[in-house]
Design a protein around this motif. Structure first.
Motif, PDB file in Angstrom:
ATOM      1  N   SER A 174       0.812  -1.214   0.000  1.00 36.79           N
ATOM      2  CA  SER A 174       0.000   0.000   0.000  1.00 36.79           C
ATOM      3  C   SER A 174       0.848   1.268   0.000  1.00 36.79           C
ATOM      4  O   SER A 174       0.319   2.367   0.182  1.00 36.79           O
ATOM      5  N   ALA A 175       2.140   1.138  -0.202  1.00 31.92           N
ATOM      6  CA  ALA A 175       3.048   2.281  -0.097  1.00 31.92           C
ATOM      7  C   ALA A 175       2.665   3.404  -1.054  1.00 31.92           C
ATOM      8  O   ALA A 175       2.282   3.162  -2.202  1.00 31.92           O
ATOM      9  N   THR A 176       2.793   4.624  -0.560  1.00 30.66           N
ATOM     10  CA  THR A 176       2.467   5.804  -1.365  1.00 30.66           C
ATOM     11  C   THR A 176       3.699   6.616  -1.738  1.00 30.66           C
ATOM     12  O   THR A 176       3.586   7.609  -2.463  1.00 30.66           O
ATOM     13  N   ILE A 177       4.867   6.203  -1.242  1.00 32.94           N
ATOM     14  CA  ILE A 177       6.102   6.940  -1.493  1.00 32.94           C
ATOM     15  C   ILE A 177       7.243   5.956  -1.752  1.00 32.94           C
ATOM     16  O   ILE A 177       7.154   4.781  -1.403  1.00 32.94           O
ATOM     17  N   PRO A 178       8.335   6.417  -2.373  1.00 27.11           N
ATOM     18  CA  PRO A 178       9.477   5.538  -2.640  1.00 27.11           C
ATOM     19  C   PRO A 178      10.138   5.025  -1.359  1.00 27.11           C
ATOM     20  O   PRO A 178      10.205   5.728  -0.353  1.00 27.11           O
ATOM     21  N   ILE A 179      10.631   3.790  -1.435  1.00 27.64           N
ATOM     22  CA  ILE A 179      11.281   3.147  -0.299  1.00 27.64           C
ATOM     23  C   ILE A 179      12.670   2.650  -0.712  1.00 27.64           C
ATOM     24  O   ILE A 179      12.826   2.017  -1.759  1.00 27.64           O
ATOM     25  N   LEU A 180      13.661   2.909   0.133  1.00 28.65           N
ATOM     26  CA  LEU A 180      14.994   2.343  -0.017  1.00 28.65           C
ATOM     27  C   LEU A 180      15.213   1.360   1.122  1.00 28.65           C
ATOM     28  O   LEU A 180      15.190   1.734   2.296  1.00 28.65           O
ATOM     29  N   LEU A 181      15.400   0.082   0.790  1.00 24.40           N
ATOM     30  CA  LEU A 181      15.629  -0.975   1.772  1.00 24.40           C
ATOM     31  C   LEU A 181      17.109  -1.342   1.772  1.00 24.40           C
ATOM     32  O   LEU A 181      17.676  -1.621   0.710  1.00 24.40           O
ATOM     33  N   ILE A 182      17.724  -1.373   2.963  1.00 23.47           N
ATOM     34  CA  ILE A 182      19.164  -1.606   3.060  1.00 23.47           C
ATOM     35  C   ILE A 182      19.465  -2.653   4.129  1.00 23.47           C
ATOM     36  O   ILE A 182      18.933  -2.593   5.246  1.00 23.47           O
ATOM     37  N   GLN A 183      20.331  -3.590   3.793  1.00 24.36           N
ATOM     38  CA  GLN A 183      20.889  -4.531   4.768  1.00 24.36           C
ATOM     39  C   GLN A 183      22.295  -4.931   4.339  1.00 24.36           C
ATOM     40  O   GLN A 183      22.741  -4.590   3.232  1.00 24.36           O
ATOM     41  N   VAL A 184      22.967  -5.655   5.234  1.00 24.48           N
ATOM     42  CA  VAL A 184      24.270  -6.229   4.904  1.00 24.48           C
ATOM     43  C   VAL A 184      24.184  -7.747   5.007  1.00 24.48           C
ATOM     44  O   VAL A 184      23.311  -8.290   5.682  1.00 24.48           O
ATOM     45  N   GLU A 185      25.101  -8.413   4.357  1.00 24.79           N
ATOM     46  CA  GLU A 185      25.058  -9.870   4.245  1.00 24.79           C
ATOM     47  C   GLU A 185      25.085 -10.585   5.594  1.00 24.79           C
ATOM     48  O   GLU A 185      24.523 -11.671   5.736  1.00 24.79           O
ATOM     49  N   ASN A 186      25.744  -9.992   6.589  1.00 28.34           N
ATOM     50  CA  ASN A 186      25.873 -10.686   7.871  1.00 28.34           C
ATOM     51  C   ASN A 186      24.895 -10.180   8.929  1.00 28.34           C
ATOM     52  O   ASN A 186      25.102 -10.364  10.126  1.00 28.34           O
ATOM     53  N   ASN A 204       4.513  -2.868  -8.491  1.00 25.78           N
ATOM     54  CA  ASN A 204       5.111  -1.783  -9.277  1.00 25.78           C
ATOM     55  C   ASN A 204       5.199  -0.474  -8.493  1.00 25.78           C
ATOM     56  O   ASN A 204       4.873   0.601  -9.001  1.00 25.78           O
ATOM     57  N   LYS A 205       5.653  -0.576  -7.233  1.00 27.07           N
ATOM     58  CA  LYS A 205       5.856   0.609  -6.401  1.00 27.07           C
ATOM     59  C   LYS A 205       7.329   1.004  -6.445  1.00 27.07           C
ATOM     60  O   LYS A 205       8.219   0.142  -6.460  1.00 27.07           O
ATOM     61  N   PRO A 206       7.631   2.313  -6.477  1.00 26.22           N
ATOM     62  CA  PRO A 206       9.026   2.758  -6.560  1.00 26.22           C
ATOM     63  C   PRO A 206       9.831   2.346  -5.330  1.00 26.22           C
ATOM     64  O   PRO A 206       9.428   2.622  -4.202  1.00 26.22           O
ATOM     65  N   HIS A 207      10.936   1.672  -5.574  1.00 24.12           N
ATOM     66  CA  HIS A 207      11.750   1.194  -4.464  1.00 24.12           C
ATOM     67  C   HIS A 207      13.139   0.832  -4.974  1.00 24.12           C
ATOM     68  O   HIS A 207      13.364   0.712  -6.175  1.00 24.12           O
ATOM     69  N   LYS A 208      14.026   0.621  -4.009  1.00 21.28           N
ATOM     70  CA  LYS A 208      15.363   0.113  -4.322  1.00 21.28           C
ATOM     71  C   LYS A 208      15.815  -0.767  -3.166  1.00 21.28           C
ATOM     72  O   LYS A 208      15.583  -0.441  -1.996  1.00 21.28           O
ATOM     73  N   LEU A 209      16.430  -1.895  -3.488  1.00 23.56           N
ATOM     74  CA  LEU A 209      16.979  -2.809  -2.487  1.00 23.56           C
ATOM     75  C   LEU A 209      18.495  -2.822  -2.628  1.00 23.56           C
ATOM     76  O   LEU A 209      19.023  -3.063  -3.714  1.00 23.56           O
ATOM     77  N   LEU A 210      19.187  -2.578  -1.523  1.00 23.70           N
ATOM     78  CA  LEU A 210      20.648  -2.619  -1.503  1.00 23.70           C
ATOM     79  C   LEU A 210      21.106  -3.607  -0.430  1.00 23.70           C
ATOM     80  O   LEU A 210      20.789  -3.443   0.749  1.00 23.70           O
ATOM     81  N   ILE A 211      21.824  -4.634  -0.851  1.00 21.06           N
ATOM     82  CA  ILE A 211      22.445  -5.578   0.076  1.00 21.06           C
ATOM     83  C   ILE A 211      23.955  -5.371  -0.010  1.00 21.06           C
ATOM     84  O   ILE A 211      24.570  -5.660  -1.037  1.00 21.06           O
ATOM     85  N   PHE A 212      24.545  -4.847   1.049  1.00 23.18           N
ATOM     86  CA  PHE A 212      25.973  -4.576   1.077  1.00 23.18           C
ATOM     87  C   PHE A 212      26.741  -5.795   1.592  1.00 23.18           C
ATOM     88  O   PHE A 212      26.181  -6.640   2.291  1.00 23.18           O
ATOM     89  N   PRO A 213      28.034  -5.880   1.273  1.00 21.65           N
ATOM     90  CA  PRO A 213      28.867  -6.953   1.838  1.00 21.65           C
ATOM     91  C   PRO A 213      28.890  -6.879   3.363  1.00 21.65           C
ATOM     92  O   PRO A 213      28.509  -5.862   3.959  1.00 21.65           O
ATOM     93  N   ALA A 214      29.337  -7.952   3.983  1.00 21.11           N
ATOM     94  CA  ALA A 214      29.345  -8.033   5.445  1.00 21.11           C
ATOM     95  C   ALA A 214      30.067  -6.849   6.064  1.00 21.11           C
ATOM     96  O   ALA A 214      31.090  -6.368   5.559  1.00 21.11           O
ATOM     97  N   PHE A 215      29.517  -6.381   7.172  1.00 20.54           N
ATOM     98  CA  PHE A 215      30.122  -5.299   7.938  1.00 20.54           C
ATOM     99  C   PHE A 215      30.440  -5.857   9.319  1.00 20.54           C
ATOM    100  O   PHE A 215      29.558  -6.286  10.056  1.00 20.54           O
ATOM    101  N   GLY A 216      31.734  -5.893   9.676  1.00 22.62           N
ATOM    102  CA  GLY A 216      32.132  -6.542  10.918  1.00 22.62           C
ATOM    103  C   GLY A 216      32.075  -8.051  10.757  1.00 22.62           C
ATOM    104  O   GLY A 216      31.965  -8.585   9.653  1.00 22.62           O
TER     105      GLY A 216
END
Length: 246
Positions: A174-186, A204-216
């Motif tokens: 039901s999102a009405t605005i863009p979402i940026l989802l972020i996590q790391v592998e660990n 078809n809602k505006p979004h971006k998913l970013l999975i970064f390499p492990a941190f720590g």
């Protein structure tokens, strides 16, 4: 650069008087603004997470939700309330309390909009863990936000609370605005961000998913990525913010 000096404020949420901290760049504005949702911990002023936004010319507001941090006297601590619940109803109580805390987030946003140096047409929200849940829930409402960034929402609760899974899936659909989802592998669990990203793609809602390499090296260190690693995520986050708030 020296950390900005925060100003502690009190704002109403229903009958409660909650505390929060305003971090402001020099000048009169109007400035873009970011509301920062803390996690399940007892927060402090939020200097570390606020500073990168202030450096980029944003007002950063760190409200303390009921029962936490400087608002501890306004309700019981959310983790204590969850812990007191019988296992059979714990999932439902977990979601219910998140909805209650959402009222505090909405109240904090209303307070932020009243500040004379804030550009009310350029406000976004960011949060991690429990704060990520709060940020996701905010996307389905007409709050005047331009975008939301969620670091590791529900990474520690997703597998144990199916009721939360359903609620967050409902929110992003039901999102009405863009979402940026972020996590790391660990991090503890990548399922929340990946599942929500798939749901956003389906509708078809505006979004971006970013999975970064492990941190720590540990899950806990990975879970702290959104607070401790601005040098890694900063460019992506500010590119997103500038795209939704030019």
């Amino acid at each position: 650069m020296r950390l900005s000096e925060p100003k502690e404020v009190i704002f109403p949420s229903g009958k409660l008087n909650l505390h929060g901290f305003i971090h402001k760049p020099e000048g009169d504005g109007p400035f873009r603004a970011i509301l920062i949702n803390h996690g399940s911990e007892h927060p402090k002023s939020g200097k570390l997470i606020a500073q990168p936004y202030v450096d980029r010319g944003y007002v950063a507001f760190v409200p303390h939700r009921r029962g936490q941090g400087r608002s501890s006297d306004q309700s019981e601590y959310i983790m204590d309330l969850i812990g007191q619940e019988p296992e059979s109803t714990m999932g439902r109580k977990f979601v219910e309390l998140q909805e209650t805390h959402q009222k505090d987030v909405t109240a904090a946003l209303s307070y932020l909009k009243q500040l004379p140096y804030v550009d009310i047409n350029r406000i976004a929200m960011v949060g991690g863990s429990f704060g990520g849940i709060q940020s996701v829930l905010s996307t389905e409402k007409q709050l005047g936000l331009q975008g939301v960034i969620a670091f590791a929402p529900a990474a520690m609760a997703w597998s144990q609370v199916p009721e939360l899974q359903l609620r967050l899936i409902q929110a992003v659909r039901s999102a009405t605005i863009p979402i940026l989802l972020i996590q790391v592998e660990n991090d503890y669990d990548l399922s929340p961000t990946r599942t929500m990203a798939k749901e956003l793609e389906k509708v078809n809602k505006p979004h971006k998913l970013l999975i970064f390499p492990a941190f720590g090296k540990t899950h806990a260190e990975g879970h702290a990525f959104g607070v401790r690693a601005v040098e890694i995520w900063g460019d992506a986050v500010f590119a997103f913010l500038e795209s939704v708030m030019p």
